[in-house]
Design a protein around this motif. Structure first.
Motif, PDB file in Angstrom:
ATOM      1  N   LEU A  26       0.827  -1.203   0.000  1.00  0.00           N
ATOM      2  CA  LEU A  26       0.000   0.000   0.000  1.00  0.00           C
ATOM      3  C   LEU A  26       0.863   1.256   0.000  1.00  0.00           C
ATOM      4  O   LEU A  26       1.970   1.260   0.542  1.00  0.00           O
ATOM      5  N   LEU A  27       0.310   2.304  -0.556  1.00  0.00           N
ATOM      6  CA  LEU A  27       0.982   3.595  -0.604  1.00  0.00           C
ATOM      7  C   LEU A  27       0.839   4.288   0.742  1.00  0.00           C
ATOM      8  O   LEU A  27      -0.263   4.376   1.297  1.00  0.00           O
ATOM      9  N   GLY A  28       1.969   4.778   1.256  1.00  0.00           N
ATOM     10  CA  GLY A  28       1.959   5.509   2.520  1.00  0.00           C
ATOM     11  C   GLY A  28       1.949   7.004   2.271  1.00  0.00           C
ATOM     12  O   GLY A  28       2.229   7.460   1.155  1.00  0.00           O
ATOM     13  N   ILE A  29       1.675   7.754   3.329  1.00  0.00           N
ATOM     14  CA  ILE A  29       1.643   9.212   3.185  1.00  0.00           C
ATOM     15  C   ILE A  29       3.040   9.772   2.915  1.00  0.00           C
ATOM     16  O   ILE A  29       3.188  10.948   2.623  1.00  0.00           O
ATOM     17  N   ASP A  30       4.058   8.916   3.000  1.00  0.00           N
ATOM     18  CA  ASP A  30       5.429   9.313   2.624  1.00  0.00           C
ATOM     19  C   ASP A  30       5.663   9.104   1.116  1.00  0.00           C
ATOM     20  O   ASP A  30       6.775   9.222   0.631  1.00  0.00           O
ATOM     21  N   ASP A  31       4.576   8.756   0.393  1.00  0.00           N
ATOM     22  CA  ASP A  31       4.611   8.508  -1.054  1.00  0.00           C
ATOM     23  C   ASP A  31       5.450   7.297  -1.449  1.00  0.00           C
ATOM     24  O   ASP A  31       5.889   7.168  -2.578  1.00  0.00           O
ATOM     25  N   LYS A  32       5.662   6.382  -0.497  1.00  0.00           N
ATOM     26  CA  LYS A  32       6.371   5.132  -0.782  1.00  0.00           C
ATOM     27  C   LYS A  32       5.407   3.972  -0.594  1.00  0.00           C
ATOM     28  O   LYS A  32       4.471   4.050   0.190  1.00  0.00           O
TER      29      LYS A  32
END
Length: 184
Positions: free
Chosen positions: A21-27
């Motif tokens: 899944l995509l994290g709020i850190d864009d990773k």
């Protein structure tokens, strides 16, 4: 607003379903990124639910106490089309505003919530280092947003996990708003 209690899909000893899944850190984050920890706490949550908002301090306290030993992962599975306050951008703002230091991921397809059997926000799942479920349930015993907790259920269970004690009550339902499912 529908109030739901978490229900049992994963049983104690079940292996945590994997995700990417995509994290709020864009990773992108997958379950294997957290293999070096002594445990993993996955919390299905969102931005707008009053039950989650009431647990902000408790979530931050879990991270402060255990973040080095137990990975803490927030997952937002809400439909952001109907609930724009749960959009990816809003997640970034909420995390910054509330001081979240744990990974906060978006479950755009809602597949991860379905695999875990998550029903409500917050809906926490605690796994050991072998990724086996040891506890599914509440963060504390404050069941309404205005209640003050008298028992820190998750802290007690995370301490038991780290000290190798058995968690006797392995399911203690969390209460919150229902996950906002997409219309099929």
């Amino acid at each position: 607003m529908v109030l739901l209690e978490s229900q049992v899909k994963l049983k104690t000893g079940s292996i945590a379903p994997d995700f990417e899944l995509l994290g709020i850190d864009d990773k992108k984050h997958s379950l294997n990124d957290y293999s070096n920890y002594k445990g993993i706490l996955v919390i299905f949550m969102c931005n707008h639910c009053p039950y989650v908002k009431a647990k902000v301090d408790a979530l931050n306290e879990l991270y402060e106490k255990f973040g080095n030993e137990i990975a803490i992962i927030g997952i937002n599975s809400n439909d952001s089309t109907d609930y724009p306050e749960d959009s990816f951008e809003a997640m970034k703002e909420t995390a910054k505003e509330k001081g979240f230091k744990f990974d906060y991921l978006v479950d755009e397809t809602q597949e991860v919530a379905k695999k875990y059997g998550a029903m409500c926000t917050p809906d926490p799942f605690l796994f050991n280092s072998q990724k086996q479920l040891v506890f599914h349930g509440r963060i504390d015993n404050a069941m309404k947003p205005d209640d003050s907790p008298t028992e820190k259920t998750m802290i007690n269970n995370m301490q038991k996990l780290l000290s190798g004690e058995k968690i006797e009550n392995d399911f203690d339902p969390s209460i919150g708003c229902s996950i906002k499912w997409k219309e099929n």
